[in-house]
Design a protein around this motif. Structure first.
Motif, PDB file in Angstrom:
ATOM      1  N   PRO A 185       0.824  -1.218   0.000  1.00  0.00           N
ATOM      2  CA  PRO A 185       0.000   0.000   0.000  1.00  0.00           C
ATOM      3  C   PRO A 185       0.852   1.259   0.000  1.00  0.00           C
ATOM      4  O   PRO A 185       1.762   1.421   0.817  1.00  0.00           O
ATOM      5  CB  PRO A 185      -0.812  -0.125   1.295  1.00  0.00           C
ATOM      6  CG  PRO A 185      -0.906  -1.600   1.531  1.00  0.00           C
ATOM      7  CD  PRO A 185       0.414  -2.159   1.051  1.00  0.00           C
ATOM      8  N   ALA A 198      -5.166   0.761  -2.117  1.00  0.00           N
ATOM      9  CA  ALA A 198      -5.047   0.355  -0.717  1.00  0.00           C
ATOM     10  C   ALA A 198      -4.389   1.447   0.114  1.00  0.00           C
ATOM     11  O   ALA A 198      -4.798   1.697   1.256  1.00  0.00           O
ATOM     12  CB  ALA A 198      -4.240  -0.940  -0.621  1.00  0.00           C
ATOM     13  N   GLY A 199      -3.381   2.110  -0.448  1.00  0.00           N
ATOM     14  CA  GLY A 199      -2.734   3.205   0.271  1.00  0.00           C
ATOM     15  C   GLY A 199      -3.696   4.336   0.558  1.00  0.00           C
ATOM     16  O   GLY A 199      -3.718   4.890   1.663  1.00  0.00           O
TER      17      GLY A 199
END
Length: 803
Positions: A185, A198-199
């Motif tokens: 991420p 996701a990050g």
């Protein structure tokens, strides 16, 4: 208990006293809140900025934070501590901006504050404890709960900041986490789409949670603004922690200290990212919104992100397409036994290639016999003679490259005057290497900045000790400002050396420009020689007093200048070997120096892979921070699309410990299909790096008492001279060795020269050659001194086993 109006003066005073005491007690300035050992009289902008900007802003900010949060009935300690961390980081950002203007953009400057995070967190405990213990609770209602108006729009504000991070990726977020694998991420646009998503998701959820704790509008506009910004710091730290956990699954558990060190690095980077993004959260929360506006309280955040988005889009247009990830154009050259010009191929499979497009690993040894060392051991020479027989012996071990250390102090003994006799010695060494079929990497060598020792009569501060000189810069290029030449844990950390490096990075009195000019002279002298593999502008650059500003940003700017001068002077492009700072040799990891040089098509990342050798953990008796295996992983990750070549490795001490490590290193070198230069071919007993040892420690050892050569360590020699492809069509995809000394290799080739050239050592009889498939033809071997050279024509997807 003190009245609230007096508390800010007390907390600020406590921090000021801590700043003064730490500056007086810290001999090198690394652990002090404000450290400038030596003569404190400011002579340059970078020396004045900490006094004029950093300390005043940090102290005034602490007073403001205490004024804002010191009256809170609960969480006083946490808010004053977090707020002090924030203002110290902001003060550092402003200081570096003033010192380096106009060299760097705000994202680089914000990233550079990551090294200040642990120091800020430590010193912020003092005002926080003072506020907690001596502050008087206000007379009034208890702190409101989750119904506080400032917490109602946290999801909208979190979304606003997350959107800002998404649209400003190439301008802002790409400055962080540049060395992460694609699936971890991250907010970097270089990450894979799922990892990028996701990050953003981690940042959004962490912001939503931290905003609910920190953003309370009922405490006033200032508290709301600071609370929103502090929430972003915590959210960035959370993102860094998630990245560190993900790296455990990527890299395995490795050594005992690998995980906590990775967590430390990622969290600090995340906090600096929060510093860059967090002001938008504070702004979105604190700007009042008219009741008549129906779109809700998220309007300020929407306006903020829209404005920043316009700037980000413009930055994307300006910066898009600047990075070259493809292969560089090939020049014509000999693909046979002669030395062909080398180039780099960048992209998903970075590698060094010759003019025919064949991958070349470049495996060899360092030669320090031309280095201008300090002579501190009476009766013993500082170097051993260098002759043609040295190069003949190297060739018989299968080496195809020499990393030749040369000294600035000997090249340019006075400003602008180059020593023709010393340059003639370099010419001779290059010619000997060429005659024996070996490339030369010209390395501007330095250790500990220069060969000047601690002057007699110097009183070293407590915690430091007198040091020998080593090698590097001439005396006329040294600007140490009276800082003591005393070492802290080793030669690479001394107040005088750190000050000299910092002044060099800022080009005080044109000192750096002189070295840039010297490289222009060398590039013109050797720029048409195909046996010169490339140029290494500075060995193990020091980190200076302002890392990572000096060790990453300003070091990268030095590389920009050197590369531009080299490219303008040479007849054809050569490889440019860019080293990270000495941090890599000392810890096993460090960021890639940042600059426009990174876009050069013939760039090679050249760290020194000394893991489990001379790193700081080993010198302190700690478990390894970075293992031999993990060092290769980190190097490949940080290099990204750039070829990796280890400029130095080895130096594992006694033969009792070296055998396992040298074998493990060789296995990783084969696994990653890279080359490097072993340290070192010969080392004289008077070399300051050898110390008072009874044996000159090198591949070719010498008895200091008699001056006679000692036998080489058989295991080390066998490992260094093992079979390997000197040139392979296209690119190698696999390289392994059997227990009997055989070799298995696989590769893929399309077009170009099909000649596969393999070094097979120590075989008296003709080797047994076995080819798999129909893509290796015409396999033949011929005897050469010390080995067999096997040639074949390989096309398409090929493989070859030699028993």
């Amino acid at each position: 208990m003190l009245a609230s109006r007096r508390l800010p003066f007390l907390t600020t005073g406590v921090l000021a006293v801590a700043a003064v005491l730490s500056a007086l007690l810290d001999p090198v300035g690394f652990f002090a809140l404000y450290g400038l050992p030596g003569d404190l009289a400011p002579r340059t902008r970078w020396q004045l900025a900490p006094l004029a900007v950093y300390l005043p802003l940090a102290l005034a900010g602490t007073a403001w934070v205490t004024h804002v949060f010191g009256r809170l009935p609960r969480r006083r300690f946490a808010t004053v501590w977090s707020g002090t961390v924030l203002v110290v980081l902001a003060a550092k950002f402003a200081t570096v901006a003033v010192a380096t203007f106009p060299m760097f953009g705000p994202a680089d400057l914000a990233w550079s504050t990551s090294y200040t995070v642990p120091k800020a967190a430590l010193y912020a405990l003092l005002p926080a404890l003072t506020a907690q213990l001596l502050g008087r609770p206000p007379q009034g209602p208890e702190e409101p709960g989750e119904a506080d108006p400032g917490t109602r729009n946290v999801w909208k504000v979190a979304g606003t900041v997350t959107l800002l991070a998404a649209v400003s990726g190439p301008w802002i977020s790409s400055h962080w986490s540049r060395d992460l694998p694609g699936w971890v991420p991250s907010l970097s646009p270089d990450a894979a789409p799922p990892a990028f998503a996701a990050g953003l998701g981690v940042l959004f959820l962490a912001l939503a949670r931290t905003l609910r704790t920190s953003a309370r509008r009922s405490h006033g506009v200032a508290a709301t603004f600071l609370g929103g910004w502090i929430a972003a710091l915590w959210a960035g730290a959370a993102l860094g922690a998630v990245q560190a956990v993900a790296l455990v699954f990527e890299d395995g558990f490795g050594s005992l200290l690998q995980i906590p060190v990775s967590l430390y690095v990622r969290v600090c980077e995340g906090v600096s990212l929060g510093l860059m993004l967090g002001w938008t959260a504070g702004l979105a929360l604190s700007v009042p919104v008219p009741r008549a506006v129906r779109v809700g309280r998220a309007l300020p955040g929407t306006l903020a992100v829209a404005l920043t988005g316009v700037v980000a889009v413009a930055a994307v247009v300006v910066t898009s397409g600047s990075r070259n990830s493809g292969a560089s154009a090939m020049s014509s050259g000999n693909a046979g036994d002669g030395l062909s010009p080398l180039r780099a191929v960048r992209g998903d499979h970075p590698r060094i290639v010759d003019a025919a497009g064949r991958q070349v690993l470049l495996r060899g040894v360092n030669v320090n016999q031309l280095v201008d060392f300090y002579a501190g051991r009476p009766g013993f020479p500082v170097t051993r003679p260098l002759g043609e027989d040295d190069f003949r012996q190297m060739a018989e071990l299968g080496f195809d490259v020499v990393r030749l250390g040369v000294s600035w102090s000997a090249i340019e003994p006075s400003p602008g005057r180059y020593d023709p006799s010393y340059l003639g010695r370099i010419d001779q060494a290059v010619a000997w290497a060429r005659a024996n079929g070996m490339y030369t990497v010209l390395d501007m060598h330095q250790d500990g900045w220069s060969n000047e020792p601690t002057p007699r009569g110097t009183s070293c501060p407590a915690g430091t000790s007198r040091m020998d000189g080593y090698d590097g810069a001439p005396a006329w290029a040294t600007r140490a400002d009276g800082a003591p030449r005393c070492q802290f844990t080793g030669r690479d950390i001394s107040p005088a050396g750190d000050r000299a490096f910092t002044n060099f990075y800022y080009d005080r009195d044109g000192v750096q420009s002189r070295l840039v000019d010297a490289w222009g002279m060398l590039a013109a002298r050797y720029g048409d020689d195909p046996s010169i593999a490339g140029f290494d502008p500075l060995n193990e650059p020091g980190f200076g007093e302002q890392a990572p500003v000096t060790s990453t940003l300003l070091l990268g700017r030095f590389y920009d200048r050197v590369l531009k001068r080299i490219r303008s002077a040479e007849a054809r492009p050569h490889l440019f070997f860019a080293e990270p700072s000495i941090f890599w040799s000392g810890t096993g990891f460090d960021p890639m120096p940042r600059g426009s040089y990174e876009d050069d098509p013939d760039l090679v990342f050249a760290p020194h892979l000394y893991a489990e050798s001379i790193t700081m953990d080993a010198s302190l008796g700690l478990p390894p921070i970075t293992t031999v295996e993990h060092g290769f992983t980190l190097a490949s990750r940080i290099a990204r699309d750039v070829p990796v070549w280890s400029g130095e490795w080895g130096y594992w001490g006694s033969e009792r410990t070296i055998h396992d490590k040298v074998r493990r290193y060789a296995a990783q070198e084969d696994r990653h299909r890279v080359g490097g230069a072993f340290w070192v071919w010969k080392q004289a007993c008077g070399d300051p790096q050898n110390g008072p040892e009874p044996v000159g420690n090198a591949l070719n050892k010498v008895d200091c008492a008699t001056g006679k050569d000692l036998p080489r360590d058989a295991v080390t020699v066998a490992t260094l001279s093992r079979a390997y492809p000197r040139a392979a069509p296209g690119r190698l995809t696999k390289l392994t060795h059997t227990s009997t000394g055989g070799i298995h290799l696989e590769g893929t080739a399309s077009g170009g020269d099909c000649t596969l050239d393999i070094w097979l050592p120590g075989l008296a009889a003709r080797p047994v050659l076995v080819s798999r498939g129909k893509n290796v033809e015409g396999v033949s071997g011929r005897r050469v001194p010390g080995a067999w050279r096997v040639k074949a024509c390989a096309t398409g997807r090929y493989s070859l086993d030699i028993d």
